[in-house]
Design a protein around this motif. Structure first.
Motif, PDB file in Angstrom:
ATOM      1  N   PRO A 226      45.939  53.959 -68.865  1.00  0.00           N
ATOM      2  CA  PRO A 226      46.769  54.629 -67.859  1.00  0.00           C
ATOM      3  C   PRO A 226      48.204  54.113 -67.865  1.00  0.00           C
ATOM      4  CG  PRO A 226      45.503  52.898 -66.828  1.00  0.00           C
ATOM      5  CD  PRO A 226      45.152  52.863 -68.288  1.00  0.00           C
ATOM      6  N   ARG A 227      49.063  54.899 -67.285  1.00  0.00           N
ATOM      7  CA  ARG A 227      50.439  54.444 -67.101  1.00  0.00           C
ATOM      8  C   ARG A 227      50.456  53.358 -66.010  1.00  0.00           C
ATOM      9  NH1 ARG A 227      55.196  58.787 -67.057  1.00  0.00           N
ATOM     10  NH2 ARG A 227      56.903  57.414 -66.534  1.00  0.00           N
ATOM     11  N   ALA A 228      49.650  53.584 -65.005  1.00  0.00           N
ATOM     12  CA  ALA A 228      49.467  52.608 -63.922  1.00  0.00           C
ATOM     13  C   ALA A 228      48.302  53.102 -63.084  1.00  0.00           C
ATOM     14  CB  ALA A 228      50.737  52.516 -63.067  1.00  0.00           C
ATOM     15  N   VAL A 229      47.887  52.265 -62.114  1.00  0.00           N
ATOM     16  CA  VAL A 229      46.815  52.690 -61.210  1.00  0.00           C
ATOM     17  C   VAL A 229      47.363  52.700 -59.783  1.00  0.00           C
ATOM     18  CG1 VAL A 229      44.506  52.171 -60.311  1.00  0.00           C
ATOM     19  CG2 VAL A 229      45.046  51.650 -62.698  1.00  0.00           C
ATOM     20  N   ALA A 230      47.409  53.888 -59.180  1.00  0.00           N
ATOM     21  CA  ALA A 230      47.849  53.991 -57.783  1.00  0.00           C
ATOM     22  C   ALA A 230      46.619  53.871 -56.901  1.00  0.00           C
ATOM     23  CB  ALA A 230      48.543  55.327 -57.549  1.00  0.00           C
ATOM     24  N   ARG A 231      46.756  53.100 -55.810  1.00  0.00           N
ATOM     25  CA  ARG A 231      45.615  52.912 -54.894  1.00  0.00           C
ATOM     26  C   ARG A 231      46.057  53.228 -53.473  1.00  0.00           C
ATOM     27  NH1 ARG A 231      44.525  47.642 -54.471  1.00  0.00           N
ATOM     28  NH2 ARG A 231      42.311  47.832 -54.100  1.00  0.00           N
ATOM     29  N   PRO A 232      46.324  54.505 -53.189  1.00  0.00           N
ATOM     30  CA  PRO A 232      46.784  54.848 -51.838  1.00  0.00           C
ATOM     31  C   PRO A 232      45.739  54.478 -50.798  1.00  0.00           C
ATOM     32  CG  PRO A 232      46.206  56.822 -53.097  1.00  0.00           C
ATOM     33  CD  PRO A 232      46.160  55.681 -54.059  1.00  0.00           C
ATOM     34  N   ALA A 233      46.215  54.095 -49.601  1.00  0.00           N
ATOM     35  CA  ALA A 233      45.282  53.659 -48.554  1.00  0.00           C
ATOM     36  C   ALA A 233      45.123  54.713 -47.471  1.00  0.00           C
ATOM     37  CB  ALA A 233      45.782  52.349 -47.946  1.00  0.00           C
ATOM     38  N   SER A 234      45.827  55.825 -47.570  1.00  0.00           N
ATOM     39  CA  SER A 234      45.723  56.869 -46.530  1.00  0.00           C
ATOM     40  C   SER A 234      46.045  58.221 -47.151  1.00  0.00           C
ATOM     41  CB  SER A 234      46.730  56.598 -45.405  1.00  0.00           C
ATOM     42  OG  SER A 234      48.047  56.709 -45.942  1.00  0.00           O
ATOM     43  N   THR A 235      45.697  59.275 -46.419  1.00  0.00           N
ATOM     44  CA  THR A 235      45.993  60.626 -46.897  1.00  0.00           C
ATOM     45  C   THR A 235      47.505  60.787 -47.094  1.00  0.00           C
ATOM     46  OG1 THR A 235      44.074  61.462 -45.737  1.00  0.00           O
ATOM     47  CG2 THR A 235      45.752  63.076 -46.309  1.00  0.00           C
TER      48      THR A 235
ATOM     49  N   LEU B  10      48.714  58.808 -64.689  1.00  0.00           N
ATOM     50  CA  LEU B  10      48.569  57.867 -63.571  1.00  0.00           C
ATOM     51  C   LEU B  10      47.175  58.019 -62.972  1.00  0.00           C
ATOM     52  CD1 LEU B  10      50.183  55.928 -61.517  1.00  0.00           C
ATOM     53  CD2 LEU B  10      50.191  57.968 -60.039  1.00  0.00           C
ATOM     54  N   ILE B  11      46.415  56.942 -62.922  1.00  0.00           N
ATOM     55  CA  ILE B  11      45.130  56.998 -62.207  1.00  0.00           C
ATOM     56  C   ILE B  11      45.430  56.952 -60.714  1.00  0.00           C
ATOM     57  CG2 ILE B  11      43.044  55.678 -61.637  1.00  0.00           C
ATOM     58  CD1 ILE B  11      42.867  54.761 -64.479  1.00  0.00           C
ATOM     59  N   VAL B  12      44.823  57.865 -59.967  1.00  0.00           N
ATOM     60  CA  VAL B  12      44.915  57.777 -58.509  1.00  0.00           C
ATOM     61  C   VAL B  12      43.521  57.415 -58.007  1.00  0.00           C
ATOM     62  CG1 VAL B  12      45.537  58.939 -56.370  1.00  0.00           C
ATOM     63  CG2 VAL B  12      46.729  59.538 -58.500  1.00  0.00           C
ATOM     64  N   SER B  13      43.336  56.142 -57.718  1.00  0.00           N
ATOM     65  CA  SER B  13      42.027  55.665 -57.265  1.00  0.00           C
ATOM     66  C   SER B  13      41.943  55.804 -55.748  1.00  0.00           C
ATOM     67  CB  SER B  13      41.842  54.203 -57.662  1.00  0.00           C
ATOM     68  OG  SER B  13      40.747  53.675 -56.955  1.00  0.00           O
ATOM     69  N   LEU B  14      40.791  56.330 -55.287  1.00  0.00           N
ATOM     70  CA  LEU B  14      40.619  56.543 -53.844  1.00  0.00           C
ATOM     71  C   LEU B  14      39.917  55.359 -53.186  1.00  0.00           C
ATOM     72  CD1 LEU B  14      41.438  59.329 -52.451  1.00  0.00           C
ATOM     73  CD2 LEU B  14      41.302  59.437 -54.933  1.00  0.00           C
ATOM     74  N   GLU B  15      39.734  54.261 -53.934  1.00  0.00           N
ATOM     75  CA  GLU B  15      38.836  53.192 -53.464  1.00  0.00           C
ATOM     76  C   GLU B  15      39.234  52.561 -52.129  1.00  0.00           C
ATOM     77  OE1 GLU B  15      38.672  50.142 -56.456  1.00  0.00           O
ATOM     78  OE2 GLU B  15      40.846  49.933 -56.483  1.00  0.00           O
ATOM     79  N   ARG B  16      40.529  52.641 -51.798  1.00  0.00           N
ATOM     80  CA  ARG B  16      40.912  52.019 -50.514  1.00  0.00           C
ATOM     81  C   ARG B  16      40.725  52.981 -49.340  1.00  0.00           C
ATOM     82  NH1 ARG B  16      46.722  50.159 -51.143  1.00  0.00           N
ATOM     83  NH2 ARG B  16      46.446  48.820 -49.323  1.00  0.00           N
TER      84      ARG B  16
END
Ligand SMILES: Cc1cc2nc3c(=O)[nH]c(=O)nc-3n(C[C@H](O)[C@H](O)[C@H](O)COP(=O)(O)OP(=O)(O)OC[C@H]3O[C@@H](n4cnc5c(N)ncnc54)[C@H](O)[C@@H]3O)c2cc1C
Length: 473
Positions: A41-50, A89-95
């Protein structure tokens, strides 16, 4: 750390925990469950909210960056893995793993997409309710991933697939708009059922951030049995009998060949052979209920009928929850046993239930004709006509030749499947792995409609590009 306007802007929005850029930090997001495939991936985004997902998607759109929504990355078709070129870009929903609300009277539960399936099931149980989706990866897969793959598992014959278990959705669309479709209505016929479009869309139409799930009353009693059966024809006849005789309380009916029992015994030495002698086929079945019904009597009556008709030769009935768990352990351990055999062909096909024996014969013949030294390991969820017709390559085959060989066997298997009007994917979806076989079977009308839907939602082609449908140039 590389200077990069896009990533720096994203880091500013998501904070330090919200964006991973270093190779060692990203390592656990780049491999699939079996370790067969790797991405970069280019990076891993881990947003914590909608709101943070909205910001992430807007920034991606502004900079023309492709996004790969990722849940528990237990998917088996490469849908959540980034491409090898390092541009996605990975958008991980884990948070995003909060249970927002539970309504035990309405039998609904509102959750964030990153909730692990197991924890959703536990939370429902605390309110005397049940979220019935059950599958081997439930300790790691997420509700968002279950929605995006329209997951089904052990209890589909009674409760349906994810499509039947979702009432409403919250989705961030590829252009950054937020769609709040969090309906908790059991009946709602207002026009198109938009939420259903996202079920099974594999992250290609938007990022699911929340969902209203449909619950059932919690079963407070269950009976499990492992039965020895003489033939596949007998398994199908027994299934018909069980559906009728168990008052619609049948919640699982799993087909297990003898070879899988052996694999389970190898993988978990604490298990012992479940019946006094080996049988060619086994059925692992469960009935469950939430009321004061005599399930033991129901099950015993079924087994009596099965034995009279020579459909059942022997059986082990679990007398306690611990014994039931032990019987289910065969189902889990046989997967581990297979995994230890290294690279092999995994399929998740389906045919009409009544056609299973004839399909098995034809598929066996076709595969063995081309590869007499391979090993077929076929099991499945009989109540859904869903088979995992897996193939281990010949043990003597050089590693370098295995993938191509398995690919050729898969093509033969799918040809047989076409003769039975079956599906090349009953569970795992298309992703990138199944795309050529999927496209080859799409009619021109179906392809036009599918491409039209994708273009409507994602005209820039930035949302999980190249999954299900090919990249547009
Ligand atoms: C041991 C084992 C047993 C399994 N058993 C079954 C089974 O019985 N039945 C079955 O159906 N599957 C089964 N699977 C496959 C897998 O667990 C399911 O497909 C599961 O639903 C994937 O969920 P995930 O969170 O891991 O998704 P991921 O693997 O992370 O993603 C799967 C797809 O969904 C997309 N996605 C993920 N999250 C989102 C989101 N929030 N919004 C939009 N798109 C998203 C991804 O981009 C990708 O295309 C099994 C897998 C394993 C390893």
């Amino acid at each position: 750390m590389e200077r990069n306007d896009f990533l720096d802007a994203l880091a500013e929005r998501l904070g330090e925990r919200g964006l991973l850029r270093a190779a060692d930090e990203m390592a656990r997001y780049v491999a699939d469950w079996a370790g067969d495939r790797l991405g970069m991936p280019r990076a891993v985004a881990r947003p914590a909210s909608t709101e943070e997902v909205v910001e992430t998607v807007r920034l991606c759109r502004e900079h023309g960056v492709a996004m790969v929504p990722q849940g528990g990355h237990s998917g088996l078709v490469g849908g959540a893995l980034p491409a090898a070129e390092g541009n996605e870009l990975i958008v991980s929903l884990e948070r995003m793993n909060r249970i927002r609300a539970i309504d035990p009277i309405n039998f609904t539960m509102t959750v964030e997409a990153g909730c692990i399936l197991e924890s959703v099931k536990q939370s429902a149980a605390e309110h005397e309710c049940e979220f019935p989706l059950a599958l081997g990866a439930q300790g790691s897969c997420q509700i968002g991933g279950n929605i995006a793959t329209n997951a089904g598992g052990l209890n589909v014959l009674r409760y349906g697939m994810m499509r039947q278990l979702v009432l409403g959705l919250e989705v961030v669309l590829p252009d950054g708009r937020l769609w709040n479709g969090l309906n908790a209505l059991h009946k709602d016929n207002r026009g198109y059922a938009l939420h259903q479009l996202f079920l099974g869309s594999e992250g290609t139409l938007g990022i699911v951030t929340g969902a209203v799930l449909k619950l059932s009353p919690r079963a407070n009693q269950a009976r499990t049995a492992l039965l020895g059966v003489p033939s596949l024809e007998a398994v199908i006849a027994l299934y018909g009998l069980a559906r009728r005789d168990c008052s619609d309380l049948l919640s699982a009916f799993e087909l297990i060949p003898r070879r899988c029992i052996e694999l389970a015994l190898e993988a978990t030495p604490s298990l012992s052979d479940p019946l006094d002698q080996p049988y060619p086929w086994y059925v692992l079945m469960e009935i469950s209920a939430s009321g004061p019904l005599d399930l033991t009597a129901l099950l015993e009556h079924l087994l009596e009928q099965g034995m009279v008709r020579e459909l059942v030769l022997d059986g082990a009935l679990a007398a306690s929850e611990a014994q039931s768990r032990q019987l289910w352990q065969f189902r889990e351990s046989m997967l581990e046993g297979q995994r230890r055999r290294g690279e092999h062909l995994r399929t998740d096909i389906s045919v009409p239930i009544s056609a299973i024996p004839a399909f098995f014969d034809a598929a066996n013949r076709s595969v063995m004709e081309a590869s007499p030294d391979c090993e077929i390991i076929a099991y499945g969820h009989i109540g859904d006509g869903n088979l995992h017709f897996n193939i281990l390559p010949p043990t003597t085959m050089p590693e370098a030749d295995k993938r191509q060989h398995l690919h050729a066997l898969e093509a033969r298997l799918f040809d047989v499947l076409d003769d039975f009007n079956g599906s090349i994917s009953a569970e795992h979806g298309i992703g990138r792995v199944k795309q050529p076989a999927y496209l080859a079977r799409l009619s021109p009308v179906e392809r036009e409609l599918a491409e039209g839907i994708k273009a409507l939602f994602d005209p820039d082609g930035l949302m999980n590009p190249g999954r299900i449908l090919p990249l547009r140039h």
